[in-house]
Design a protein around this motif. Structure first.
Motif, PDB file in Angstrom:
ATOM      1  N   SER A 197      35.323  65.667  35.760  1.00  0.00           N
ATOM      2  CA  SER A 197      35.309  66.202  34.398  1.00  0.00           C
ATOM      3  C   SER A 197      35.279  67.729  34.434  1.00  0.00           C
ATOM      4  O   SER A 197      34.520  68.326  35.203  1.00  0.00           O
ATOM      5  N   GLY A 198      36.138  68.330  33.636  1.00  0.00           N
ATOM      6  CA  GLY A 198      36.203  69.777  33.569  1.00  0.00           C
ATOM      7  C   GLY A 198      36.942  70.428  34.717  1.00  0.00           C
ATOM      8  O   GLY A 198      37.036  71.661  34.767  1.00  0.00           O
ATOM      9  N   LYS A 199      37.464  69.627  35.643  1.00  0.00           N
ATOM     10  CA  LYS A 199      38.139  70.185  36.813  1.00  0.00           C
ATOM     11  C   LYS A 199      39.517  69.542  37.031  1.00  0.00           C
ATOM     12  O   LYS A 199      39.954  69.361  38.160  1.00  0.00           O
ATOM     13  N   VAL A 200      40.183  69.188  35.943  1.00  0.00           N
ATOM     14  CA  VAL A 200      41.498  68.565  36.063  1.00  0.00           C
ATOM     15  C   VAL A 200      42.495  69.508  36.719  1.00  0.00           C
ATOM     16  O   VAL A 200      43.282  69.095  37.583  1.00  0.00           O
ATOM     17  N   ASP A 201      42.469  70.769  36.349  1.00  0.00           N
ATOM     18  CA  ASP A 201      43.393  71.731  36.950  1.00  0.00           C
ATOM     19  C   ASP A 201      43.191  71.815  38.460  1.00  0.00           C
ATOM     20  O   ASP A 201      44.159  71.938  39.225  1.00  0.00           O
ATOM     21  N   GLU A 202      41.949  71.737  38.881  1.00  0.00           N
ATOM     22  CA  GLU A 202      41.645  71.788  40.303  1.00  0.00           C
ATOM     23  C   GLU A 202      42.212  70.561  41.023  1.00  0.00           C
ATOM     24  O   GLU A 202      42.763  70.670  42.127  1.00  0.00           O
ATOM     25  N   SER A 209      35.034  61.325  36.067  1.00  0.00           N
ATOM     26  CA  SER A 209      35.535  62.011  34.871  1.00  0.00           C
ATOM     27  C   SER A 209      35.466  61.089  33.670  1.00  0.00           C
ATOM     28  O   SER A 209      35.507  59.864  33.799  1.00  0.00           O
ATOM     29  N   GLY A 210      35.392  61.692  32.490  1.00  0.00           N
ATOM     30  CA  GLY A 210      35.450  60.934  31.256  1.00  0.00           C
ATOM     31  C   GLY A 210      36.874  60.495  30.962  1.00  0.00           C
ATOM     32  O   GLY A 210      37.833  60.960  31.590  1.00  0.00           O
ATOM     33  N   PRO A 211      37.057  59.606  29.994  1.00  0.00           N
ATOM     34  CA  PRO A 211      38.393  59.069  29.708  1.00  0.00           C
ATOM     35  C   PRO A 211      39.419  60.120  29.305  1.00  0.00           C
ATOM     36  O   PRO A 211      40.579  60.043  29.705  1.00  0.00           O
ATOM     37  N   GLU A 212      39.003  61.122  28.545  1.00  0.00           N
ATOM     38  CA  GLU A 212      39.971  62.120  28.100  1.00  0.00           C
ATOM     39  C   GLU A 212      40.436  62.991  29.260  1.00  0.00           C
ATOM     40  O   GLU A 212      41.626  63.306  29.389  1.00  0.00           O
ATOM     41  N   ASP A 213      39.500  63.390  30.123  1.00  0.00           N
ATOM     42  CA  ASP A 213      39.878  64.171  31.296  1.00  0.00           C
ATOM     43  C   ASP A 213      40.777  63.351  32.216  1.00  0.00           C
ATOM     44  O   ASP A 213      41.728  63.883  32.801  1.00  0.00           O
ATOM     45  N   PHE A 214      40.480  62.073  32.344  1.00  0.00           N
ATOM     46  CA  PHE A 214      41.295  61.239  33.234  1.00  0.00           C
ATOM     47  C   PHE A 214      42.699  61.058  32.664  1.00  0.00           C
ATOM     48  O   PHE A 214      43.682  61.083  33.405  1.00  0.00           O
TER      49      PHE A 214
END
Length: 374
Positions: free
Chosen positions: A281-286, A310-315
């Protein structure tokens, strides 16, 4: 039909039907790397193929497939049908070394026979298989003699495993690929005798060392030598099936933790690159930056992924951003279909239900989806 599984969150760490689903009893087309060296096609038709599916690594209570596939075969059949109904075209199956080898040069005939039954089942249902070998997930099932072998003798025993498995599978187009080992590592220094496994994750060991002492050898050189040894054993009996190895995300040549299996150093010896990637979560770009690091002139398959961190939206964002880069996605299925999770009664059940619904909505259609971009 009442399902027989009880739900459990796993400890780890997808198509419409095949472009033309094989008729009952008809062998599916073989998968090969496309001429663009970035994707896959079916042979001989030349139709695009994007591997989308599930790791079928254990059942709901955590048993490995060899723990139940002799006595509870109808359960395996039902699970394969469920994965097909969810939209998968590939299933990744994990084979344990200790169950398939009675001695360094003695394969277990009963296990090979059951693997043959699995090939027939996958063919009948319309699924390709990612056969991942040399598993030592349950430490108590690893033979003592195996851990006592020298590096050279251990590699030879592993080659014998693959020669037996590939010899059985040769000519069977239902096999998508051979994954030499789940998450192999070349250690940065010397390890204690017999200490071949990485730290446990719950009751399972997913990381495995291919040497106990690099002895001054560059770590990617050790990795390439190991890949060459096992690939040579496979190619002696099966010249066609694709070969890969399941890599941890810290395989990239970056400061800090590294597996030694640097993608651009080993890619020439593989048909495609497989990476295991769990976005946070919060590290999708990474996570996407890491995925791009595995793009080294071969197709890249995300061979393990799941909204574990990660949460569903981040995933969802991760899947969307990864779609133009990855040549395939393989998540997880442990035998409980969505209808049996609805309505979810626990947080874990809600997580699984959300994952399976996401799979059907976002991943299954990708098997026939748009072309990738650089």
């Amino acid at each position: 039909m009442t399902h027989r599984h009880r739900f459990m969150i796993p400890l780890v760490a997808v198509s419409t039907l095949l472009p033309l689903a094989p008729a009952l009893g008809q062998a599916p087309e073989r998968v090969r790397v496309a001429d663009d060296a970035r994707s896959f096609v079916l042979e001989p038709s030349g139709k695009p193929f994007r591997p989308i599916g599930f790791n079928y690594d254990h059942d709901a209570p955590g048993r490995l497939i060899e723990d139940y596939w002799h006595d509870e075969w109808p359960m395996v059949e039902e699970d394969f049908e469920e994965m097909k109904d969810l939209g998968a075209n590939v299933v990744r199956v994990h084979l344990q070394f200790g169950r398939f080898m009675d001695a360094p040069d003695a394969p277990n005939a009963a296990q090979l026979d059951r693997l043959g039954d699995l090939l027939d089942l996958a063919e009948r249902v319309g699924l390709h298989l990612d056969l991942t070998g040399l598993g030592c997930y349950h430490k108590q099932d690893v033979p003592g003699w195996y851990d006592e072998l020298s590096e050279a003798d251990r590699w030879a025993a592993q080659a014998n495993f693959w020669k037996a498995v590939a010899g059985l599978c040769a000519g069977r187009s239902v096999v998508f690929c051979y994954d030499l080992m789940n998450e192999p590592v070349v250690p940065g220094g010397r390890r204690e005798p017999g200490d071949w496994l990485g730290p446990g994750f719950g009751d399972k060991h997913f990381v495995q060392f291919i040497t106990l002492d690099p002895a001054g050898r560059p770590r990617p050189e050790v990795a390439r030598g190991w890949i060459a040894t096992l690939s040579e054993a496979i190619r002696a009996v099966d010249p066609d099936t694709l070969i890969t190895v399941g890599l941890v995300p810290w395989s990239l040549d970056r400061p800090g933790l590294s597996s030694g299996f640097v993608p651009d150093a080993i890619a020439d010896d593989l048909d495609f690159v497989a990476v295991h990637l769990y976005p946070e979560s919060g590290k999708v770009d990474e996570a996407i930056e890491t995925l791009r690091g595995f793009v080294v002139g071969k197709p890249v398959v995300i061979e393990e992924t799941f909204p574990l961190k990660s949460g569903p939206e981040d995933f969802k964002e991760f899947l969307k951003d990864a779609e133009p880069i990855a040549s395939g996605f393989i998540g997880f299925y442990w035998g409980t279909p969505p209808d049996e999770l609805r309505p979810p009664e626990t947080i874990g059940a809600a997580l699984l239900l959300g994952w399976l619904d996401l799979f059907r909505e976002h991943l299954a259609p990708l098997a026939d989806g748009p072309e990738q971009t650089p």
